[in-house]
Design an enzyme around this catalytic site. Structure first.
Site, mmCIF file in Angstrom:
data_model
loop_
_atom_site.group_PDB
_atom_site.id
_atom_site.type_symbol
_atom_site.label_atom_id
_atom_site.label_comp_id
_atom_site.label_asym_id
_atom_site.label_seq_id
_atom_site.Cartn_x
_atom_site.Cartn_y
_atom_site.Cartn_z
ATOM 1 N N ASP A 188 0.842 -1.665 -0.168
ATOM 2 C CA ASP A 188 -0.089 0.081 -0.056
ATOM 3 C C ASP A 188 0.896 1.180 -0.261
ATOM 4 O O ASP A 188 1.437 1.565 0.853
ATOM 5 C CB ASP A 188 -0.771 -0.264 1.363
ATOM 6 N N TYR A 217 3.125 9.794 -0.476
ATOM 7 C CA TYR A 217 3.945 9.057 0.521
ATOM 8 C C TYR A 217 5.492 9.410 0.008
ATOM 9 O O TYR A 217 6.287 9.012 0.625
ATOM 10 C CB TYR A 217 3.967 7.400 0.619
ATOM 11 N N HIS A 225 -7.612 9.123 -2.427
ATOM 12 C CA HIS A 225 -7.041 8.957 -1.064
ATOM 13 C C HIS A 225 -8.002 9.531 -0.247
ATOM 14 O O HIS A 225 -7.897 8.886 1.002
ATOM 15 C CB HIS A 225 -5.568 10.143 -0.945
HETATM 16 N N1 LIG Z 1 -5.215 5.853 3.215
HETATM 17 C C1 LIG Z 1 -5.039 6.336 4.859
HETATM 18 O O1 LIG Z 1 -5.451 8.023 4.938
HETATM 19 C C2 LIG Z 1 -4.741 6.174 5.148
HETATM 20 C C3 LIG Z 1 -3.244 4.921 5.308
HETATM 21 N N2 LIG Z 1 -2.500 4.420 5.948
HETATM 22 C C4 LIG Z 1 -1.853 3.163 5.070
HETATM 23 O O2 LIG Z 1 -2.322 2.374 6.663
HETATM 24 C C5 LIG Z 1 -0.590 1.746 6.715
HETATM 25 C C6 LIG Z 1 -0.664 1.593 8.263
HETATM 26 O O3 LIG Z 1 -0.632 2.566 8.803
HETATM 27 P P1 LIG Z 1 0.019 3.073 10.114
HETATM 28 O O4 LIG Z 1 -0.397 4.350 9.998
HETATM 29 O O5 LIG Z 1 1.974 2.585 9.609
HETATM 30 O O6 LIG Z 1 -0.212 2.425 11.755
HETATM 31 P P2 LIG Z 1 -0.114 0.819 11.862
HETATM 32 O O7 LIG Z 1 -1.307 0.808 12.629
HETATM 33 O O8 LIG Z 1 -0.045 -0.201 11.055
HETATM 34 O O9 LIG Z 1 0.779 1.097 13.314
HETATM 35 C C7 LIG Z 1 2.277 0.957 12.807
HETATM 36 C C8 LIG Z 1 3.372 1.365 13.917
HETATM 37 O O10 LIG Z 1 3.422 0.116 14.799
HETATM 38 C C9 LIG Z 1 4.363 -1.009 14.915
HETATM 39 N N3 LIG Z 1 4.338 -2.448 15.346
HETATM 40 C C10 LIG Z 1 3.691 -2.911 13.835
HETATM 41 N N4 LIG Z 1 3.642 -3.810 14.047
HETATM 42 C C11 LIG Z 1 3.131 -4.324 15.261
HETATM 43 C C12 LIG Z 1 3.615 -5.098 16.358
HETATM 44 N N5 LIG Z 1 3.017 -6.303 15.940
HETATM 45 N N6 LIG Z 1 3.664 -4.959 17.641
HETATM 46 C C13 LIG Z 1 3.791 -3.671 17.750
HETATM 47 N N7 LIG Z 1 3.465 -2.722 17.230
HETATM 48 C C14 LIG Z 1 3.977 -2.549 15.679
HETATM 49 C C15 LIG Z 1 5.147 -0.413 13.708
HETATM 50 O O11 LIG Z 1 6.598 -0.255 14.479
HETATM 51 P P3 LIG Z 1 8.194 -0.371 13.724
HETATM 52 O O12 LIG Z 1 7.619 0.089 12.532
HETATM 53 O O13 LIG Z 1 8.947 -0.073 14.800
HETATM 54 O O14 LIG Z 1 7.023 -2.218 13.856
HETATM 55 C C16 LIG Z 1 5.235 1.279 13.288
HETATM 56 O O15 LIG Z 1 4.921 2.114 14.587
HETATM 57 C C17 LIG Z 1 0.244 3.059 6.404
HETATM 58 O O16 LIG Z 1 1.664 1.985 6.638
HETATM 59 C C18 LIG Z 1 -0.228 3.310 5.309
HETATM 60 O O17 LIG Z 1 0.241 2.616 4.113
HETATM 61 C C19 LIG Z 1 -2.086 5.139 7.227
HETATM 62 C C20 LIG Z 1 -2.893 6.230 7.232
HETATM 63 C C21 LIG Z 1 -4.079 7.038 6.593
HETATM 64 O O1 LIG Z 2 -1.323 7.671 5.685
HETATM 65 C C1 LIG Z 2 -2.062 8.700 4.699
HETATM 66 O O2 LIG Z 2 -2.625 8.142 3.880
HETATM 67 C C2 LIG Z 2 -2.280 9.426 5.540
HETATM 68 O O3 LIG Z 2 -3.562 10.053 4.961
HETATM 69 C C3 LIG Z 2 -1.538 10.029 6.010
HETATM 70 O O4 LIG Z 2 -1.249 11.354 5.051
HETATM 71 C C4 LIG Z 2 -2.497 10.790 7.351
HETATM 72 O O5 LIG Z 2 -3.597 11.728 6.968
HETATM 73 C C5 LIG Z 2 -1.056 11.543 8.376
HETATM 74 O O6 LIG Z 2 -0.891 10.654 8.806
HETATM 75 C C6 LIG Z 2 -1.733 12.903 8.911
HETATM 76 O O7 LIG Z 2 -0.899 12.798 9.815
#
Ligand SMILES: NC(=O)C1=CN([C@@H]2O[C@H](COP(=O)(O)OP(=O)(O)OC[C@H]3O[C@@H](n4cnc5c(N)ncnc54)[C@H](OP(=O)(O)O)[C@@H]3O)[C@@H](O)[C@H]2O)C=CC1
Ligand SMILES: O=C(O)C(=O)[C@@H](O)[C@H](O)C(=O)CO
Length: 278
Positions: free
Chosen positions: A45, A50, A108
Site C-alpha cells: 500500500d 507518501y 486518497h
Molecule cells: N488512506 C489513508 O488515509 C491512510 C493510509 N495509511 C496506510 O496504513 C498503513 C498502516 O498504518 P500506520 O499509520 O502505519 O499504523 P499501524 O497501525 O500499522 O502502526 C504502525 C506502527 O506500529 C508499529 N508496529 C507494527 N507492528 C507491530 C506489532 N506487531 N507490535 C507492536 N508494534 C507494531 C510500527 O513500528 P515498527 O515499524 O517499528 O515495527 C509502527 O510504529 C500506512 O503505512 C499506510 O500505508 C495510514 C494512514 C492514513
Molecule cells: O498516511 C496516509 O495515507 C495519510 O493520509 C496520512 O497523511 C495521514 O493523514 C497522517 O498521517 C496525518 O498525520
C-alpha cells in the site's frame, strides 16, 4: 505464512492482509519493503503523497517476486482530482513504480471543500477500462460520499480504505460497505500512536492464545471482514503481523474488542467531512 484472499465486487482477488508503506522512504524504506515481500506480503500500500513509489518499485524488482503475484495499491492525492490531472497522476505513479498497471488505485481523501471527487472517480473508471488500473476504490469516504459517486457514475468502488482500529471500529460504515458490496480496508489497523495493546480484552486474548497483542488486533480485523495493512520496519513484527491463522477469537472476544471504540477514538483530526489533504 499467508492469509487467504478476499474477492472484490469486480471479481478480482485481494490479499487478506497488506503491508503499509508510510513513511518508509530511502534505502531503509526499500530494505523494509524487500523484507516484507520476503516474509510473504503480497499487497503493498503506497500513495503519491507518501513520496515512496520509487522505493516501492525498486523493492519489488529487488525482491524477485513475480509481478503477477503482487497486488500493488497507490492513491490519488487531493490536488489531482481534476479529470486530466487524475489521468496524468496515474501515469506518473506507474512511471515512478516502474509498472505497467496498478492492481488498485484509490482516491486518497474526498476533500469535500474542493468538490471534485466525482470527477476524479470518472477518471479512475476510464483508467480501469484502459487496463492501467485493475480495480478502483476510494479511501476515507463516508456513506454520503459513496452514495454520491455511485449515483452519479453507476460504478461502485471495490474498496473503501478507512481508519479502523479498536478505538475506532467503524461499526456503522462497515454495515454500509456490506450493504453496498464494498470491501473494507483498515488503515492504522494497530492504532499506531495509540496502540491498545494493554486493553484487557486484547491482553487477555493474547495470553489465552499465546500470541502478541498486535496479532490479536489483526486477527480481530480479519474476523470483522476487513483487510488490514499494518506497517512495520521490523522483520519480526512483519512476520508476526502475517501469522494470524493459528487461533480464532470467539464472538464474545471480538465484540469486547469492538466495544473499546469511543467517540473520540480517531488518531488525529481525520474526519473526512472536514479533513483536507492535498
Ligand atoms: N488512506 C489513508 O488515509 C491512510 C493510509 N495509511 C496506510 O496504513 C498503513 C498502516 O498504518 P500506520 O499509520 O502505519 O499504523 P499501524 O497501525 O500499522 O502502526 C504502525 C506502527 O506500529 C508499529 N508496529 C507494527 N507492528 C507491530 C506489532 N506487531 N507490535 C507492536 N508494534 C507494531 C510500527 O513500528 P515498527 O515499524 O517499528 O515495527 C509502527 O510504529 C500506512 O503505512 C499506510 O500505508 C495510514 C494512514 C492514513
Ligand atoms: O498516511 C496516509 O495515507 C495519510 O493520509 C496520512 O497523511 C495521514 O493523514 C497522517 O498521517 C496525518 O498525520
Amino acid at each position: 505464512m499467508s492469509v487467504p484472499t478476499r474477492t472484490l465486487n469486480d471479481g478480482r482477488a485481494i490479499p487478506g492482509v497488506g503491508f503499509g508503506t508510510y513513511p518508509l522512504t530511502g534505502d531503509d524504506g526499500i530494505a523494509a519493503v524487500v523484507s516484507a515481500l520476503e516474509v510473504g506480503y503480497r499487497l503493498l500500500d503506497t500513495a503519491v503523497n507518501y513520496e515512496n513509489e520509487r522505493e516501492v518499485g525498486e523493492a519489488i524488482r529487488r525482491s524477485g517476486v513475480p509481478r503477477d503475484e503482487l497486488f500493488v495499491t497507490s492513491k490519488l492525492p487531493g490536488r489531482h482530482h481534476g479529470y486530466d490531472d487524475a489521468v496524468a497522476s496515474v501515469h506518473a505513479s506507474l512511471e515512478r513504480l516502474g509498472l505497467d498497471h496498478l492492481d488498485l488505485h484509490l482516491i486518497h481523501w474526498p476533500n469535500p471543500s474542493v468538490d471534485k471527487y466525482v470527477e476524479a472517480w470518472r477518471a479512475l473508471v476510464d483508467l480501469r477500462e484502459q487496463g492501467l488500473v485493475r480495480s478502483i476504490g476510494v479511501s476515507n469516504f463516508t456513506e454520503a460520499h459513496l452514495e454520491r459517486i455511485i449515483a452519479e457514475t453507476g460504478v461502485t468502488p471495490a474498496v473503501n480504505q478507512v481508519e479502523l482500529h479498536p478505538y475506532f471500529p467503524q461499526r456503522e460504515l462497515r454495515a454500509v460497505h456490506e450493504r453496498l458490496g464494498i470491501q473494507t480496508e483498515s488503515w492504522s489497523p494497530l492504532g499506531k500512536r495509540q496502540a491498545p495493546f494493554t486493553e484487557p480484552p486484547v491482553a487477555a486474548a493474547a495470553e489465552k492464545y499465546g500470541v502478541t497483542p498486535g496479532q490479536v488486533i489483526l486477527r480481530w480485523q480479519l474476523q470483522l471482514g476487513s483487510v488490514p495493512i499494518p506497517k512495520s520496519a521490523t522483520v519480526e513484527r512483519q512476520r508476526a503481523n502475517l501469522d494470524l491463522l493459528s487461533f480464532d477469537l470467539t464472538g464474545d472476544e471480538t465484540e469486547a474488542i469492538t466495544a473499546l471504540g469511543r467517540a473520540d477514538g480517531r488518531l488525529f483530526d481525520g474526519d473526512p467531512d472536514t479533513h483536507e489533504e492535498m
